[in-house]
Each structure stands twice: as C-alpha cells, then as structure tokens.
Design an enzyme around this catalytic site. Sequence first.
Site, PDB file in Angstrom:
ATOM      1  N   HIS A  47      -1.297  -4.515 -30.208  1.00  0.00           N
ATOM      2  CA  HIS A  47       0.084  -4.042 -30.056  1.00  0.00           C
ATOM      3  C   HIS A  47       0.302  -3.487 -28.639  1.00  0.00           C
ATOM      4  O   HIS A  47       1.310  -3.769 -28.002  1.00  0.00           O
ATOM      5  CB  HIS A  47       0.388  -2.897 -31.047  1.00  0.00           C
ATOM      6  CG  HIS A  47       0.432  -3.288 -32.488  1.00  0.00           C
ATOM      7  ND1 HIS A  47      -0.239  -2.586 -33.468  1.00  0.00           N
ATOM      8  CD2 HIS A  47       1.085  -4.283 -33.133  1.00  0.00           C
ATOM      9  CE1 HIS A  47       0.010  -3.133 -34.653  1.00  0.00           C
ATOM     10  NE2 HIS A  47       0.805  -4.175 -34.476  1.00  0.00           N
ATOM     11  N   LYS A  87       4.603  -2.419 -47.408  1.00  0.00           N
ATOM     12  CA  LYS A  87       3.142  -2.452 -47.333  1.00  0.00           C
ATOM     13  C   LYS A  87       2.487  -1.109 -47.698  1.00  0.00           C
ATOM     14  O   LYS A  87       1.279  -0.965 -47.549  1.00  0.00           O
ATOM     15  CB  LYS A  87       2.720  -2.851 -45.918  1.00  0.00           C
ATOM     16  CG  LYS A  87       3.110  -4.268 -45.535  1.00  0.00           C
ATOM     17  CD  LYS A  87       2.689  -4.563 -44.105  1.00  0.00           C
ATOM     18  CE  LYS A  87       3.098  -5.935 -43.644  1.00  0.00           C
ATOM     19  NZ  LYS A  87       2.851  -6.125 -42.196  1.00  0.00           N
ATOM     20  N   ARG A 101      -0.393 -14.009 -33.178  1.00  0.00           N
ATOM     21  CA  ARG A 101      -1.855 -14.068 -33.033  1.00  0.00           C
ATOM     22  C   ARG A 101      -2.370 -15.465 -33.304  1.00  0.00           C
ATOM     23  O   ARG A 101      -3.152 -16.014 -32.565  1.00  0.00           O
ATOM     24  CB  ARG A 101      -2.523 -13.094 -34.013  1.00  0.00           C
ATOM     25  CG  ARG A 101      -2.449 -11.658 -33.574  1.00  0.00           C
ATOM     26  CD  ARG A 101      -2.864 -10.743 -34.681  1.00  0.00           C
ATOM     27  NE  ARG A 101      -2.031 -10.975 -35.861  1.00  0.00           N
ATOM     28  CZ  ARG A 101      -2.005 -10.208 -36.923  1.00  0.00           C
ATOM     29  NH1 ARG A 101      -2.788  -9.167 -36.993  1.00  0.00           N
ATOM     30  NH2 ARG A 101      -1.209 -10.467 -37.941  1.00  0.00           N
ATOM     31  N   SER A 132      -3.900  -4.325 -37.979  1.00  0.00           N
ATOM     32  CA  SER A 132      -3.885  -2.965 -38.540  1.00  0.00           C
ATOM     33  C   SER A 132      -4.570  -2.960 -39.900  1.00  0.00           C
ATOM     34  O   SER A 132      -5.250  -1.994 -40.267  1.00  0.00           O
ATOM     35  CB  SER A 132      -2.443  -2.476 -38.701  1.00  0.00           C
ATOM     36  OG  SER A 132      -1.780  -2.454 -37.471  1.00  0.00           O
TER      37      SER A 132
HETATM   38  O1  PNS Z   1       4.325  -5.162 -38.216  1.00  0.00           O
HETATM   39  P1  PNS Z   1       5.043  -5.907 -39.302  1.00  0.00           P
HETATM   40  O2  PNS Z   1       4.840  -5.200 -40.608  1.00  0.00           O
HETATM   41  O3  PNS Z   1       4.654  -7.351 -39.352  1.00  0.00           O
HETATM   42  O4  PNS Z   1       6.611  -5.836 -38.928  1.00  0.00           O
HETATM   43  C1  PNS Z   1       7.548  -6.447 -39.753  1.00  0.00           C
HETATM   44  C2  PNS Z   1       8.992  -6.061 -39.347  1.00  0.00           C
HETATM   45  C3  PNS Z   1       9.148  -4.561 -39.233  1.00  0.00           C
HETATM   46  C4  PNS Z   1       9.336  -6.682 -38.010  1.00  0.00           C
HETATM   47  C5  PNS Z   1       9.939  -6.651 -40.422  1.00  0.00           C
HETATM   48  O5  PNS Z   1       9.450  -6.319 -41.684  1.00  0.00           O
HETATM   49  C6  PNS Z   1      11.374  -6.128 -40.319  1.00  0.00           C
HETATM   50  O6  PNS Z   1      12.061  -6.408 -39.369  1.00  0.00           O
HETATM   51  N1  PNS Z   1      11.791  -5.357 -41.350  1.00  0.00           N
HETATM   52  C7  PNS Z   1      13.133  -4.789 -41.420  1.00  0.00           C
HETATM   53  C8  PNS Z   1      13.985  -5.536 -42.455  1.00  0.00           C
HETATM   54  C9  PNS Z   1      14.554  -6.805 -41.828  1.00  0.00           C
HETATM   55  O7  PNS Z   1      15.374  -6.737 -40.942  1.00  0.00           O
HETATM   56  N2  PNS Z   1      14.042  -7.969 -42.270  1.00  0.00           N
HETATM   57  C10 PNS Z   1      14.394  -9.242 -41.625  1.00  0.00           C
HETATM   58  C11 PNS Z   1      15.449  -9.994 -42.349  1.00  0.00           C
HETATM   59  S1  PNS Z   1      14.675 -11.087 -43.509  1.00  0.00           S
END
Ligand code: PNS
Length: 167
Positions: free
Chosen positions: A17, A41, A94, A132
């Site tokens: 990150h 999660k 990744r 993570s």
């Molecule tokens: O580090 P992560 O857990 O892969 O991040 C995922 C994240 C935070 C980018 C994603 O879950 C997110 O944007 N969540 C907010 C809800 C949203 O806007 N979802 C996208 C529309 S389907």
Amino acid sequence: MKIGIYPGSFDPITLGHLDIIVRASGLVDHLIIGVLKNSKKHPLLTSKERVELIQKVVANTTGLKSTIEVVDFDGLLIDFAKQKKANIIVRGLRAITDFEYELQIAQTNHKLNPAVDTIFFTTSVEYSYVSSTAVKEIASFGGDISEFVPKEVVTSVYDKFKEIRSI
Ligand code: PNS
C-alpha cells in the site's frame, strides 16, 4: 488541482500500500487515503486505529510528492469522491486475480459518475504477494510480519491480537 483518492480497508496498511501511496502522490496534487469504516471483512483494527496508523506511517515517509490526507468513510466510494471533489480513484493491481474484481468496481464507479476515473498501479514486484490478510494470518500465529508492513504497524498488530485473546 488534481485530487485523487486511494480507498481501501488498510487492515493494516502494508508496504505494498505504501509503495502505491508514494507513486500515486506523483500523479496528483492532493491524495486522500480513504479508509473504509465498516468493511464486510470484519476488520481487525478499528477505522480510527487504521487512520492513525496510516497518518503515522505517512508522516515518517520520505519522497511523497503531494499533500496527503487520511480519513475514514462509509457508504459509496463515488459519493465520498464527490464530497472530496476528487476525480481520480487510485487502486493497486497485484495479480490477475485482482483484475476481475477491480475492473467491475471501476466500471460501476465510472457508470455512477463518469467524471471520476480509476487509475491502476501495478504493484512493485517485491510486494506483489503481500496482503493485509496474510499479515493478519502470520501475526495471529506469532510469525514475523516486519518484512510486510511499515515499522510503525508491527507492534499495533501484535498488540491487537493480544487484546483480543485477553477478552
Ligand atoms: O482494500 P479493499 O478492501 O480491497 O478496498 C475495497 C474498497 C474500499 C475500495 C471497496 O470495497 C469500496 O469502494 N467500498 C465502498 C462501497 C462502494 O462504493 N462499492 C463500489 C460499488 S459496487
């Protein structure tokens, strides 16, 4: 002024990150690191702890080329982007396994607001396997996580597992 958002769970922030944060800071004038509050999660660290850790890490990082803000958010990322006047979303890729999920989210977000584009950074090779999830798994068994996370994060993760076990 180019404003970017790098969203994620950051539970905890890893060296992968951090690598993306440094590289993305060269693309925008202001980079917002958006920490998702209520991830499905079931995060190990609270959003406040994750934000504070990232702030500490960023403060100790050299080579950042933009201003950085670390905040938590809830709800839709695209709404958070609008609220912050950001038009770039930054994500890291990744491996091919990340691609399908990331493509779907990027396309959905673009449909919800065509003024916002997602830009992908391919993770630097040395961090391509770091996640993570793996960090938490290793730490839960008392393994060494110092090669995977910034030094400011190591003790906090071990302490959190100690705290959970003492409850
Ligand atoms: O580090 P992560 O857990 O892969 O991040 C995922 C994240 C935070 C980018 C994603 O879950 C997110 O944007 N969540 C907010 C809800 C949203 O806007 N979802 C996208 C529309 S389907």
